[in-house]
Enzyme design. Structure first.
Site, PDB file in Angstrom:
ATOM      1  N   GLY A 253       7.669   4.099   0.564  1.00 28.46           N
ATOM      2  CA  GLY A 253       8.396   5.318   0.882  1.00 28.46           C
ATOM      3  C   GLY A 253       9.862   5.113   0.543  1.00 28.46           C
ATOM      4  N   THR A 254      10.652   6.076   0.911  1.00 30.80           N
ATOM      5  CA  THR A 254      12.071   6.002   0.576  1.00 30.80           C
ATOM      6  C   THR A 254      12.779   4.914   1.357  1.00 30.80           C
ATOM      7  OG1 THR A 254      11.896   8.382   0.334  1.00 30.80           O
ATOM      8  CG2 THR A 254      14.099   7.462   0.248  1.00 30.80           C
ATOM      9  N   PHE A 255      12.301   4.675   2.551  1.00 33.05           N
ATOM     10  CA  PHE A 255      13.050   3.785   3.419  1.00 33.05           C
ATOM     11  C   PHE A 255      12.271   2.565   3.867  1.00 33.05           C
ATOM     12  CE2 PHE A 255      14.733   8.031   3.677  1.00 33.05           C
ATOM     13  CZ  PHE A 255      16.071   7.794   3.416  1.00 33.05           C
ATOM     14  N   SER A 256      11.163   2.344   3.231  1.00 31.00           N
ATOM     15  CA  SER A 256      10.368   1.194   3.647  1.00 31.00           C
ATOM     16  C   SER A 256       9.355   0.830   2.572  1.00 31.00           C
ATOM     17  CB  SER A 256       9.599   1.533   4.928  1.00 31.00           C
ATOM     18  OG  SER A 256       8.534   2.405   4.616  1.00 31.00           O
ATOM     19  N   SER A 257       8.807  -0.351   2.748  1.00 29.82           N
ATOM     20  CA  SER A 257       7.615  -0.699   1.976  1.00 29.82           C
ATOM     21  C   SER A 257       6.528  -0.991   3.000  1.00 29.82           C
ATOM     22  CB  SER A 257       7.864  -1.943   1.126  1.00 29.82           C
ATOM     23  OG  SER A 257       8.749  -1.616   0.074  1.00 29.82           O
ATOM     24  N   VAL A 258       5.322  -0.568   2.684  1.00 32.89           N
ATOM     25  CA  VAL A 258       4.233  -0.783   3.635  1.00 32.89           C
ATOM     26  C   VAL A 258       3.175  -1.674   2.983  1.00 32.89           C
ATOM     27  CG1 VAL A 258       2.495   0.331   5.102  1.00 32.89           C
ATOM     28  CG2 VAL A 258       4.699   1.446   4.729  1.00 32.89           C
TER      29      VAL A 258
ATOM     30  N   ASP B  53       9.667  15.486   8.951  1.00 36.43           N
ATOM     31  CA  ASP B  53       9.220  15.125   7.600  1.00 36.43           C
ATOM     32  C   ASP B  53       7.696  15.248   7.502  1.00 36.43           C
ATOM     33  OD1 ASP B  53       9.643  14.412   4.980  1.00 36.43           O
ATOM     34  OD2 ASP B  53       9.826  12.268   5.367  1.00 36.43           O
TER      35      ASP B  53
ATOM     36  N   ILE C  77       0.812  -1.223   0.000  1.00 31.52           N
ATOM     37  CA  ILE C  77       0.000   0.000   0.000  1.00 31.52           C
ATOM     38  C   ILE C  77       0.839   1.264   0.000  1.00 31.52           C
ATOM     39  CG2 ILE C  77      -2.096  -0.934   1.032  1.00 31.52           C
ATOM     40  CD1 ILE C  77      -1.002   0.165   3.749  1.00 31.52           C
TER      41      ILE C  77
HETATM   42  P1  ADP Z   1       8.459   5.836   4.686  1.00 30.88           P
HETATM   43  O1  ADP Z   1       9.341   6.013   5.854  1.00 30.88           O
HETATM   44  O2  ADP Z   1       9.007   4.827   3.741  1.00 30.88           O
HETATM   45  O3  ADP Z   1       8.035   7.122   4.023  1.00 30.88           O
HETATM   46  P2  ADP Z   1       5.833   5.721   5.885  1.00 30.88           P
HETATM   47  O4  ADP Z   1       5.728   5.316   7.313  1.00 30.88           O
HETATM   48  O5  ADP Z   1       5.662   7.166   5.578  1.00 30.88           O
HETATM   49  O6  ADP Z   1       7.168   5.142   5.253  1.00 30.88           O
HETATM   50  O7  ADP Z   1       4.765   4.908   5.039  1.00 30.88           O
HETATM   51  C1  ADP Z   1       4.706   4.998   3.627  1.00 30.88           C
HETATM   52  C2  ADP Z   1       3.263   5.039   3.185  1.00 30.88           C
HETATM   53  O8  ADP Z   1       2.604   3.843   3.625  1.00 30.88           O
HETATM   54  C3  ADP Z   1       2.447   6.173   3.779  1.00 30.88           C
HETATM   55  O9  ADP Z   1       2.573   7.358   3.009  1.00 30.88           O
HETATM   56  C4  ADP Z   1       1.050   5.610   3.742  1.00 30.88           C
HETATM   57  O10 ADP Z   1       0.506   5.752   2.430  1.00 30.88           O
HETATM   58  C5  ADP Z   1       1.267   4.132   4.006  1.00 30.88           C
HETATM   59  N1  ADP Z   1       1.089   3.840   5.447  1.00 30.88           N
HETATM   60  C6  ADP Z   1       2.018   3.926   6.420  1.00 30.88           C
HETATM   61  N2  ADP Z   1       1.510   3.590   7.622  1.00 30.88           N
HETATM   62  C7  ADP Z   1       0.212   3.298   7.402  1.00 30.88           C
HETATM   63  C8  ADP Z   1      -0.869   2.893   8.256  1.00 30.88           C
HETATM   64  N3  ADP Z   1      -0.697   2.699   9.563  1.00 30.88           N
HETATM   65  N4  ADP Z   1      -2.080   2.709   7.692  1.00 30.88           N
HETATM   66  C9  ADP Z   1      -2.260   2.859   6.376  1.00 30.88           C
HETATM   67  N5  ADP Z   1      -1.285   3.232   5.532  1.00 30.88           N
HETATM   68  C10 ADP Z   1      -0.058   3.456   6.016  1.00 30.88           C
HETATM   69 MG    MG Z   2       6.819   8.651   4.733  1.00 29.82          MG
END
Ligand code: ADP
Ligand code: MG
Length: 536
Positions: free
Chosen positions: A67-72, A177, A64
């Site tokens: 981001g730069t440092f993760s996949s969610v 951020d 879903i």
């Molecule tokens: P990164 O450090 O890689 O930017 P984030 O924590 O910002 O990671 O998460 C990347 C994306 O994943 C978010 O912009 C959002 O779209 C989705 N995401 C992160 N956490 C949640 C959550 N708890 N519920 C739903 N979507 C989420």
């Molecule tokens: Mg982020």
């Protein structure tokens, strides 16, 4: 008006085909939600392999966010008796620094779970792989809803953002951020959540123990505070010239574990197509083979710090940064986040950064909401970002404010500050002077338009601003003011936009205060007359 600053413009945001289905802010395009790309399937399989215990608890459904440092990932779990629960699984890139990971977790566990700050349910680790399990909050893409929000919704959005910021600032957390993709918004449920503490730092009195370590690590070298001079003259370009810099969140490993050379890591700024965030020029997929091979020369002895130089004084009116400037001792200060959201004190590398930097970023979000433009500032480097701020807040005012935090900025020409109401109304098309949009100029994007083109229709104000001369051709249709606008009749909500109260612009002005010492705090913002009938 004559061009006063020549600013290097970035290419329109481009998305690689592999992440087409993800919006600029990481949220998923609704229409594609049920369609799983083979790449995503593979990533899910690899995640199960990397952290097998996940399989005992979760069914991973989809990716879903990236981001730069993760996949969610979106997963479901049968955690308690009752219906399946939706969970967001954040898989951090395996090379993330252990202290960074621990600090991010501590922010979520200590400050999270209330007042619109995301909480955490579990954390899983196997070897280098760390997965944070959080409650899932389905959310909108900021870009998709920007022009359909009523004025009241904007008020609620900002109010809830300040609630989250007040909460984390009380714990001495500087998020660093703050931007729409890190502030999740579920419009239907009116739910909000501040996420992503991957760049967070602590104030001097932070209550988050691990942030003290993060802070001291980055500040070890920051005591050598040189006065920087930023000179903006015609045709100064930093592209490819600025000294390499390293994001504090950049994946790091101790040099003992993974010896490497500088040549192995290539840092680029704002060209990864993801809201201009600083990133590595490698595939960001946490499973991308190259991810496993990223090593930096950073070790515990040499903490990860930003090292880009702003000293351009000897390069005035040239195309290049001269060797004198390049050899100048680089100033070290906490510096991260996304260029368009960075406060002036961050852009000028002021070493003493406070929670005020988050308030500036909130101001930039508010500016987007009031003007209907996102991203509002779109800069590929700090000087460009600073120059863009000057075109809104005034060059003299910026120079003056920078003096208060010990920075000297030289600017080739004076740029006046703009009236915020006039600016926002002109961009939104609600001022009396702007001709009302006709079907010729306001039509929805044609079906064959690419996402990047569509994105750009609503994008940066400054690409179209008369003070700057963008290089290359603009994709934008322009109105009589030379401004491009996106206007979608079906979704645009004029509710309340014809009578925006002065309080809105007063609050915006206080958020975009160039001086961090006098900038409004989250606690004060919640008490601002703009929110007079809203309850905490
Ligand atoms: P990164 O450090 O890689 O930017 P984030 O924590 O910002 O990671 O998460 C990347 C994306 O994943 C978010 O912009 C959002 O779209 C989705 N995401 C992160 N956490 C949640 C959550 N708890 N519920 C739903 N979507 C989420
Ligand atoms: Mg982020």
């Amino acid at each position: 008006m004559e061009a006063t600053l020549e600013i290097q413009m970035e290419e329109p945001m481009a998305f690689s085909s592999s992440c087409d289905r993800l919006q600029a802010d990481g949220s998923l395009k609704k229409r594609e939600q049920n369609f799983k790309l083979p790449g995503v399937k593979k990533d899910i399989e690899k995640l199960y392999e990397a952290v097998p215990q996940l399989g005992n608890v979760f069914k991973i459904k989809d990716k879903i966010g990236e981001g730069t440092f993760s996949s969610v990932y979106l997963a479901t779990a049968q955690l308690q008796v009752g219906p399946e629960e939706k969970i967001a699984l954040k898989h951090l890139i395996p090379t993330s620094h252990p202290i960074r990971i621990a600090a991010e977790l501590q922010c979520l566990t200590v400050a999270g779970g209330q007042d619109n700050v995301m909480g955490v349910k579990y954390c899983f680790r196997k070897n280098d792989h760390v997965v944070i399990a959080m409650p899932y909050l389905e959310h909108e893409s900021f870009l998709d809803i920007l022009n359909s929000l009523s004025f009241q919704e904007v008020r609620e959005y900002m109010f809830n953002l300040f609630r989250a910021l007040k909460r984390i600032h009380q714990f001495g957390i500087v998020h660093r951020d703050v931007k729409p993709s890190n502030f999740l918004y579920n419009r239907r449920l009116k739910k909000y959540a501040l996420v992503d503490f991957g760049l967070a730092q602590g104030t001097h009195d932070t209550k988050i123990e691990l942030l003290k370590f993060v802070q001291s690590e980055t500040q070890q070298e920051s005591c050598t505070q040189n006065k920087s001079h930023v000179i903006m003259g015609n045709k100064i370009s930093l592209s490819g010239q600025a000294p390499k810099e390293l994001d504090q969140r950049s994946p790091t490993k101790t040099s003992i574990k993974r010896p490497c050379t500088n040549a192995q890591i290539q840092i680029k700024q704002g060209k990864d197509g993801k809201e201009g965030s600083v990133g590595l020029s490698v595939q960001r997929s946490v499973f991308g083979e190259r991810n496993f091979n990223i090593h930096s020369s950073i070790s515990h002895e040499s903490p990860p710090v930003k090292t880009a130089s702003l000293s351009l004084r000897d390069c005035y009116a040239t195309d290049k940064v001269c060797s004198i400037c390049l050899s100048r001792r680089q100033q070290v200060a906490p510096r991260a986040g996304t260029p368009g959201f960075r406060a002036p004190e961050v852009l000028t590398k002021c070493p003493n950064q406070t929670t005020a930097i988050d308030m500036w970023s909130a101001g930039v979000i508010f500016l987007s909401l009031l003007s209907g433009r996102y991203p509002f500032y779109k800069a590929s480097d700090d000087l460009t970002a600073l120059a863009q701020i000057m075109t809104i807040r005034g060059s003299r005012e910026t120079i003056q404010a920078a003096k208060t935090f010990g920075k000297s900025i030289l600017c080739s020409k004076e740029v006046p500050a703009q009236d915020l109401r006039k600016l926002c109304e002109r961009l939104r098309g609600t001022d009396s002077n702007t001709p009302k949009l006709t079907s010729d100029t306001q039509g929805p994007a044609s079906p064959d338009q690419t996402l990047s083109e569509k994105t750009d229709h609503k994008a940066s104000y400054l690409i179209q601003t008369p003070q700057v001369q963008p290089s290359g051709n603009s994709l934008h249709a322009k109105d009589s003011n030379g401004c491009a606008r996106h206007f979608d009749e079906c979704t645009t909500n004029l509710d309340g936009w014809d009578e925006v109260p002065d309080e809105a612009y007063d609050l915006l002005d206080k958020l975009l205060d160039l001086n961090p010492a006098s900038r409004i705090t989250a606690e004060e913002a919640l008490l601002h007359p703009f929110f007079k009938d809203m309850n905490l």
